[in-house]
Design an enzyme around this catalytic site. Sequence first.
Site, PDB file in Angstrom:
ATOM      1  N   LYS A 187      18.961   0.761   2.336  1.00  0.00           N
ATOM      2  CA  LYS A 187      18.624   0.441   0.952  1.00  0.00           C
ATOM      3  C   LYS A 187      19.878   0.544   0.093  1.00  0.00           C
ATOM      4  O   LYS A 187      20.616   1.517   0.167  1.00  0.00           O
ATOM      5  CB  LYS A 187      17.553   1.407   0.448  1.00  0.00           C
ATOM      6  CG  LYS A 187      16.914   1.030  -0.877  1.00  0.00           C
ATOM      7  CD  LYS A 187      15.744   1.950  -1.162  1.00  0.00           C
ATOM      8  CE  LYS A 187      15.043   1.570  -2.457  1.00  0.00           C
ATOM      9  NZ  LYS A 187      13.883   2.438  -2.722  1.00  0.00           N
ATOM     10  N   GLU A 221      -2.824   5.869  -1.889  1.00  0.00           N
ATOM     11  CA  GLU A 221      -3.521   6.417  -3.047  1.00  0.00           C
ATOM     12  C   GLU A 221      -4.946   6.871  -2.719  1.00  0.00           C
ATOM     13  O   GLU A 221      -5.420   7.883  -3.245  1.00  0.00           O
ATOM     14  CB  GLU A 221      -3.563   5.373  -4.175  1.00  0.00           C
ATOM     15  CG  GLU A 221      -2.221   5.099  -4.821  1.00  0.00           C
ATOM     16  CD  GLU A 221      -1.390   4.078  -4.088  1.00  0.00           C
ATOM     17  OE1 GLU A 221      -0.240   3.813  -4.482  1.00  0.00           O
ATOM     18  OE2 GLU A 221      -1.887   3.517  -3.076  1.00  0.00           O
ATOM     19  N   ARG A 244      -6.510   1.423  -7.068  1.00  0.00           N
ATOM     20  CA  ARG A 244      -6.710   1.243  -5.628  1.00  0.00           C
ATOM     21  C   ARG A 244      -7.626   2.329  -5.052  1.00  0.00           C
ATOM     22  O   ARG A 244      -8.064   2.228  -3.920  1.00  0.00           O
ATOM     23  CB  ARG A 244      -5.367   1.274  -4.902  1.00  0.00           C
ATOM     24  CG  ARG A 244      -4.278   0.465  -5.570  1.00  0.00           C
ATOM     25  CD  ARG A 244      -3.080   0.295  -4.682  1.00  0.00           C
ATOM     26  NE  ARG A 244      -3.311  -0.771  -3.723  1.00  0.00           N
ATOM     27  CZ  ARG A 244      -2.480  -1.065  -2.731  1.00  0.00           C
ATOM     28  NH1 ARG A 244      -1.386  -0.346  -2.559  1.00  0.00           N
ATOM     29  NH2 ARG A 244      -2.735  -2.049  -1.903  1.00  0.00           N
TER      30      ARG A 244
END
Length: 622
Positions: free
Chosen positions: A266, A354, A382
């Site tokens: 990243k 979640e 969600r």
Amino acid sequence: MTELSKGPSDRFKGAPLTSFAGPRDVRAVPTRRLAALAKDIRTFLIEKVCAPGGHLGPNLGMVELTIALHRVFDSPRDAIIFDTGHQAYVHKILTGRAAGFDRLRQGGGLSGYPSPEESVHDWCANSHASASLSYADGLARAHELRGHRDRSVVAVIGDGAMTGGMAWEALNNIGVSRRPVVVVLNDNGRSYAPTAGALADHLHTLKQSGAHISTFDRTRPPNLFTQLGFVYLGPVDGHDSGALQSILDQARLLRRPVLVHAVTVKGWGFGPAEGDEADCLHAVGIVDAVTGRPALTVGPPAVTWTTVFGKALLEVADERDDVVAITASMLRPTGLYPMAVKYPDRVFDVGIAEQHAVTSAAGLALGGFHPVVALYSTFLTRAVDQVLMDVALHRLPVTFVLDRAGITGPDGASHHGMWDTSLLSMVPGMHIAVPRDNGQLRPLLREAIAHDAGPSAVRFPKGTAGPNIEALRRTGGVDVLSESGIFDVLLVSYGPLAEQCMEAATRLTEHGIGVSVVDPRWVTPVAPELLDLAARHRLVITVEDSSRNGGLGSVLAQRLRDHGVTTPVHNLGLPCAFLSHGARKALLTEAGLSAEQIASAALRARAGKPLAHATSTDGSPT
């Protein structure tokens, strides 16, 4: 700085990236110039993203992989779907949208996520994690039903997003399908933070044993993905263009479910991002394109809502050892990092999951703790079933802290936190607090955590708060912010739009209209004192930074009807529509929520005229 390196027989001799019209142009670039192309794309990204802000780190790590994808697969005939779509900037450059980066994430400009409205190469406007594999499964089924057996579907998903349960539901179906679905696992070992859980350990083992190979070896021992029915290719160096193209060619030719394990870094190619242990410059504001540091500002740094919450929670945790915290791969963005440093055994990052986070919190509450679940508002949606059936049904003391509530600005439709109040207000026993400023966030958080008879929620917006607004007095739980001697209009300000309501009240008094401005602090339960105030006025105007449909004003209007209060109520809020990206102030104005518009709406309502509400995306009134 964004021109390709020159060569005597190159088709794009000296051409800028803005000359790329689509994948055919990518395939026309000679192999010997791919490294130069990748370098130019990184330079372009750093220049363009550091100026307005955006997702920098994820895209710097995706350069070679995206180039290889477009050289091997024929988009849009072959569908390429990017999970957590903030990693699609390079895809946008290579599909003819480089010129649009001058207005990246600005009103009317290029979206920071895939957008079918922008290009046929974007199949869906996805930006919530773990969904790409289900899209891919459905598309592959559609291709099969239509007889398009020569088409591939590619889903690019990060190892962080792979921790979401929905991804495994899709893998369970794809692996036995025999359809040509290629799952590209972009493994950089992190989302915002290092990837958590057993999957991260398994991927680490695969990387150690594979040592960056790029061929299919039938003699290798089985792994989690092969057991699910996939051909496993990799691990492959995600910054080696030749190796990537070779392994993706193999995946395409197999014509069956394949998982390509690409190992990337990243922020690759930008020193400040590679060395940033916090989040690899994942999402940046306006930063210096050389140092990666935030642009200098005049005066003391602004205090964000998130920072205030993090400090306030730590204060409560110091006093109560039964308070624990949970987040879904967003330890720093949600403000939990200070508590995690001091109390590492009481803060849990469950990965991008979640639903699991909410029900795990329910389990902690069953065990005698008071969990604080810190999520972005958009991501709580969600897990609504878990909030309803796993927490509220059992009247468990779980506090939900919802950051980025309301208009978030440049992230657009998928990230505006405008649905949480409509959903949570239907949950039996839910107590919802909406602080108007930083000064109210601390006490409301304490009150929420002190509530032990059921769930509670505290919501606040992105960024910095305006000045603290002191109340003239408090009656019950309701703060009276201003009032005149005439009980004419009652402005009910929910949360951070109190400043606009106060200014609107000033404008109305200039017209000789008596105005009271109140902040209920708590949406539910509705305070009896608020009902009394509404009954004493001729007109009630509610103002909220959330959806008008089933929102905070609707809760009050219903409660007034239930108690026989006949005062007319008009609700101002966000339209029931998917709002685009842009500056928060501009989007609030489009929704009719500036001080001038609030005052104008009150004048029209007082005169018995219909309010000019914003319209939905199809033009119908909301």
